[in-house]
Design an enzyme around this catalytic site. Structure first.
Site, PDB file in Angstrom:
ATOM      1  CB  VAL A 147      51.541  34.496  46.809  1.00 47.95           C
ATOM      2  CG1 VAL A 147      52.211  34.709  45.284  1.00 47.95           C
ATOM      3  CG2 VAL A 147      52.232  35.672  47.520  1.00 47.95           C
ATOM      4  CG  ASP A 148      50.902  36.677  41.894  1.00 49.66           C
ATOM      5  OD1 ASP A 148      51.939  37.013  42.547  1.00 49.66           O
ATOM      6  OD2 ASP A 148      50.874  35.626  40.987  1.00 49.66           O
ATOM      7  CB  SER A 149      44.845  37.555  44.207  1.00 46.34           C
ATOM      8  OG  SER A 149      44.472  36.600  45.082  1.00 46.34           O
TER       9      SER A 149
ATOM     10  N   GLY B 129      39.620  40.849  43.077  1.00 42.25           N
ATOM     11  CA  GLY B 129      39.487  39.412  42.874  1.00 42.25           C
ATOM     12  C   GLY B 129      40.599  38.519  43.416  1.00 42.25           C
TER      13      GLY B 129
ATOM     14  N   GLY C  69      45.312  40.273  40.658  1.00 43.50           N
ATOM     15  CA  GLY C  69      46.881  40.148  40.901  1.00 43.50           C
ATOM     16  C   GLY C  69      47.682  39.871  39.648  1.00 43.50           C
TER      17      GLY C  69
ATOM     18  CB  CYS D  87      38.607  33.403  31.497  1.00 41.58           C
ATOM     19  SG  CYS D  87      38.021  33.669  33.257  1.00 41.58           S
TER      20      CYS D  87
ATOM     21  CB  CYS E 164      41.398  28.058  36.628  1.00 44.98           C
ATOM     22  SG  CYS E 164      39.927  28.537  35.995  1.00 44.98           S
TER      23      CYS E 164
END
EC number: 2.8.1.13
Length: 340
Positions: free
Chosen positions: A14-16, A9, A119, A95, A189
């Site tokens: 930056v994490d994903s 996903g 992430g 979610c 989000c």
């Protein structure tokens, strides 16, 4: 020979991004998916461009998957309707259960992909979820309602990483340097500034009403019950109060909020519904977190039918109905339930 196919996903963060890079380096055949969940203005155009940049760098296929209808039905409407009822929902938990580790897993199935990765900062061994090494970024709480059937398919390479190291890793890759310095995404989000603004799109939330004490005596005024959550101590008026007062209950049917001093928020036991466990348990001792940023408290849990009673060894403050209680055995997440 690869370790298998994994659908990552990708959000444009930056994490994903680093998740996809690491999994490819580990020998997985990576594909990416960007999930369009809502209609926040300008949000998707910018992020989709970043995702495509990552895909070009890794030379991977990336999918644009519109899940806005499912997100609206399972998360957004749940969020709005809960506040209408005077509850305090946790949309991120729902979610994760229904979209990220529900619909995303289903999408992986249509592609013939075995594994799914994000992430998130947590660890998973296929049977249980564990808290991340970076305690300040740990997100295991938010996966307490994920169905146990999907756990064997989940990969979380950032579970052993520290956030600063993730940023440094991205900064050392020329093409990905911009990802290391961009601002963190908001917790919810679809919320731009505050949840009040989201609710105001659907109803009138500015409805002045009465502030009452625990005996039902009118002691002041407030600006509308949907502006408040349990434990809030500002934004309402209490006549002649010298000590801080907190919201301890919300009465949507009469547009009243009940307030009291901090000790009135103290709870030694509560019930949960929507129980989700990663192993078959009926009566057990563990620790419980009643909100994301709270300390886990030792407790005894007994499940009877579709509900469970949680008895605490020490009191917690500000229990809010519809928030999630996550159950832990040390760093190991056992599951969770919704406070009722």
């Amino acid at each position: 020979m690869t370790k298998g196919k994994v659908l990552v996903g990708l959000s444009g963060g930056v994490d994903s991004t680093v998740t996809a890079v690491l999994l490819q380096k580990e020998g997985y055949e990576v594909e990416g998916v960007y999930m369009r969940l809502h209609d926040k203005p300008g949000y998707h155009e910018d992020n989709w461009g970043k995702v495509q940049k990552v895909a070009d760098y890794l030379r991977i296929k990336v999918h644009f998957h519109d899940l806005s209808e499912a997100f609206n039905a399972n998360v957004y409407e749940y969020f709005v309707e809960s506040y209408k009822k005077g509850l305090t929902p946790n949309p991120c938990v729902m979610c994760n259960r229904t979209i990220k580790f529900g619909k995303m897993v289903e999408f992986a199935d249509t592609l013939g992909i075995e594994f799914v990765a994000t992430g998130h900062y947590l660890q998973c061994d296929g049977n249980y979820i564990y808290a991340a090494e970076d305690a300040g970024k740990d997100q295991s709480y938010f996966l307490s309602e994920v169905k146990k059937e999907v756990l064997p398919r989940l990969l979380f390479p950032l579970g052993t990483w520290i956030k600063d190291d993730v940023k440094a890793y991205a900064a050392n890759i020329d093409v990905l340097k911009e990802f290391a310095t961009q601002a963190e995404s908001s917790e919810i989000c679809f919320v731009e500034n505050s949840y009040d603004e989201v609710l105001a799109k659907h109803m009138n939330i500015d409805m002045p009403g009465e502030t009452v004490d625990t005996q039902g005596n009118v002691v002041g005024t407030h600006k509308g019950y949907m502006h408040y959550t349990i434990g809030k101590r500002r934004g309402f008026f209490v006549n002649g109060a010298h000590d801080p007062h907190f919201v301890i209950d919300i009465k949507p049917e009469s547009n009243q909020i009940v307030v009291g001093t901090r000790e009135k928020l103290e709870e030694n036991a509560f019930e949960v519904k929507q129980i989700n466990l990663f192993e078959d348990l009926v009566e057990f001792d563990c620790e419980v977190k009643v909100r994301y940023r709270t300390r886990a408290v030792p407790c005894h849990i007994k499940i009877e039918g579709e509900r469970a009673t949680v008895v605490l060894t020490e009191p917690v403050f500000g229990l809010a109905k519809e928030q999630v209680a996550a159950f832990y055995d040390g760093r190991r997440l056992l599951g969770g339930g919704v406070i009722c």
